[in-house]
Design an enzyme around this catalytic site. Sequence first.
Site, PDB file in Angstrom:
ATOM      1  N   THR A  71       0.855  -1.190   0.000  1.00 21.95           N
ATOM      2  CA  THR A  71       0.000   0.000   0.000  1.00 21.95           C
ATOM      3  C   THR A  71       0.887   1.235   0.000  1.00 21.95           C
ATOM      4  OG1 THR A  71      -1.784  -1.157   1.126  1.00 21.95           O
ATOM      5  CG2 THR A  71      -1.785   1.252   1.289  1.00 21.95           C
ATOM      6  N   ASN A 138      -5.144  -9.761  -7.881  1.00 19.91           N
ATOM      7  CA  ASN A 138      -5.345 -10.434  -6.604  1.00 19.91           C
ATOM      8  C   ASN A 138      -6.671 -11.173  -6.513  1.00 19.91           C
ATOM      9  OD1 ASN A 138      -5.700  -7.477  -6.693  1.00 19.91           O
ATOM     10  ND2 ASN A 138      -6.815  -7.782  -4.785  1.00 19.91           N
ATOM     11  N   GLN A 166       1.224 -10.029  -6.116  1.00 13.66           N
ATOM     12  CA  GLN A 166       0.649 -11.376  -6.253  1.00 13.66           C
ATOM     13  C   GLN A 166       1.431 -12.230  -7.247  1.00 13.66           C
ATOM     14  OE1 GLN A 166      -1.814 -12.529  -4.355  1.00 13.66           O
ATOM     15  NE2 GLN A 166      -2.601 -10.652  -3.445  1.00 13.66           N
ATOM     16  N   SER A 186       5.228  -7.115  -1.317  1.00 15.02           N
ATOM     17  CA  SER A 186       4.741  -7.168   0.065  1.00 15.02           C
ATOM     18  C   SER A 186       5.132  -8.505   0.670  1.00 15.02           C
ATOM     19  CB  SER A 186       3.219  -7.015   0.060  1.00 15.02           C
ATOM     20  OG  SER A 186       2.725  -7.099   1.362  1.00 15.02           O
ATOM     21  N   ALA A 187       5.673  -8.478   1.898  1.00 14.41           N
ATOM     22  CA  ALA A 187       6.194  -9.708   2.505  1.00 14.41           C
ATOM     23  C   ALA A 187       5.097 -10.698   2.900  1.00 14.41           C
ATOM     24  CB  ALA A 187       7.033  -9.353   3.739  1.00 14.41           C
ATOM     25  N   HIS A 188       3.943 -10.173   3.316  1.00 14.28           N
ATOM     26  CA  HIS A 188       2.964 -11.108   3.910  1.00 14.28           C
ATOM     27  C   HIS A 188       2.203 -11.937   2.886  1.00 14.28           C
ATOM     28  CE1 HIS A 188      -1.034  -8.889   3.579  1.00 14.28           C
ATOM     29  NE2 HIS A 188      -0.214  -7.916   3.284  1.00 14.28           N
ATOM     30  N   THR A 224      12.060   4.701  11.398  1.00 14.90           N
ATOM     31  CA  THR A 224      12.941   3.618  11.834  1.00 14.90           C
ATOM     32  C   THR A 224      12.618   2.323  11.092  1.00 14.90           C
ATOM     33  OG1 THR A 224      13.105   4.631  14.005  1.00 14.90           O
ATOM     34  CG2 THR A 224      13.650   2.283  13.876  1.00 14.90           C
ATOM     35  N   CYS A 311     -17.320  -3.043  -5.589  1.00 19.22           N
ATOM     36  CA  CYS A 311     -17.359  -1.955  -6.577  1.00 19.22           C
ATOM     37  C   CYS A 311     -17.557  -0.680  -5.780  1.00 19.22           C
ATOM     38  CB  CYS A 311     -18.585  -2.077  -7.478  1.00 19.22           C
ATOM     39  SG  CYS A 311     -18.562  -3.412  -8.635  1.00 19.22           S
TER      40      CYS A 311
END
Length: 367
Positions: A71, A138, A166, A186-188, A224, A311
């Site tokens: 994001t 996705n 994805q 994205s890592a997750h 950080t 939508c």
Amino acid sequence: MTKIYFDHNGTTAIRPEVISEVSARMAEVGNASSTHGFGREARRHVEMARRKIATLLDVDPQQVLFNSGATEGNNTVLRGFEGQTILASAIEHPSVLESGVDIIPIPVTRDGVVDLDKFSVLLDQHSPALVSVMYVNNETGVIQPVTEIARLAKAAGAKVHCDAVQAFGRIKFTRASLGVDFLTLSAHKIGGPQGVGALVFAPGIHPHRLLQGGGQERRQRAGTENVAGIAGFGIAAELAIAGIPQFEKLSLLRDKIETHVTASSPRVHIHGQSTSRVANTTMLTIDKVAVDTMMMAFDLEGVAVSAGSACSSGSTRLSYVLCAMGVFPPDLNVAPVRLSLGHSTTEKEVEDFLIVWDKLRDRIFKD
Ligand code: PLP
């Protein structure tokens, strides 16, 4: 009660090796910006992860910027072109479509693939500064012709952004093989922790500074560093890329589900099936059933699935991706169901799912 997790595109199970790494790093103290020994040790873990991601995408480590996820990565890229002409596919993630900048949508075909003819016309009409197209959608799992899109966009003088969330760990690619200027990860989605990701960019590109007020990430992103998360991301990325052959085998389980559910009722339709998709995703609709009824029924049976993002224009909760594909008008009584498998999915889970499916079919949509 059976517990079945078929929402791996939403987030997937964290791999045990990642949990070990994250735990070990969390047990240590040290800010990666500090110059003392503790800080230098934290920095070493961040840079190790950066080298891992860079190697996997065949870029220089300086072209990898860690952040809080896709994001943020998508917002960073799109906001950097604020006030300029931006083309983005109509099926991009909300973090692109609703990033706060004006976008001209690129239509997709009924199969959910960017319409290259219409894209070429839009390029001619608008001469955009940026083109943003995801690699894999996705909701449908449909693979987009990103290399061709980048070629056309570059020829028209645009920079190219690809949300590869994805696709990473599912398809083999590098930044150069796609020919794009920006890649978001994205890592997750690959067995890493939530809240960490990366923006990868081409040489000579200076990403927009979305977060200000600190010199971290070579002054490109203040705040950080999430040392433990970044270290976990590095391990997850290596495991996911090494696991691509295993991931591809999920298509056997996915196809088994698709064969079963389509045979179970004429009211069931699979979307994007006749084009290239990643191995794990099925987007289906069930006619004449309310989406909330279906979601609640699955939940009560202990099955985690998704209905897709609504939508934004419609009053009902129907997937905007399917709306863009012209599958239905936004007010239709149809239930979209996204099933997404992952590295932890087992054959037993699929068999249990099919038993639940038949039970719900008999109760809710048997004609
Ligand atoms: N882009 C795509 C295609 C996604 O599937 C997601 C997550 O759902 C995102 C972006 C947002 O990623 P994150 O959860 O890291 O902010």
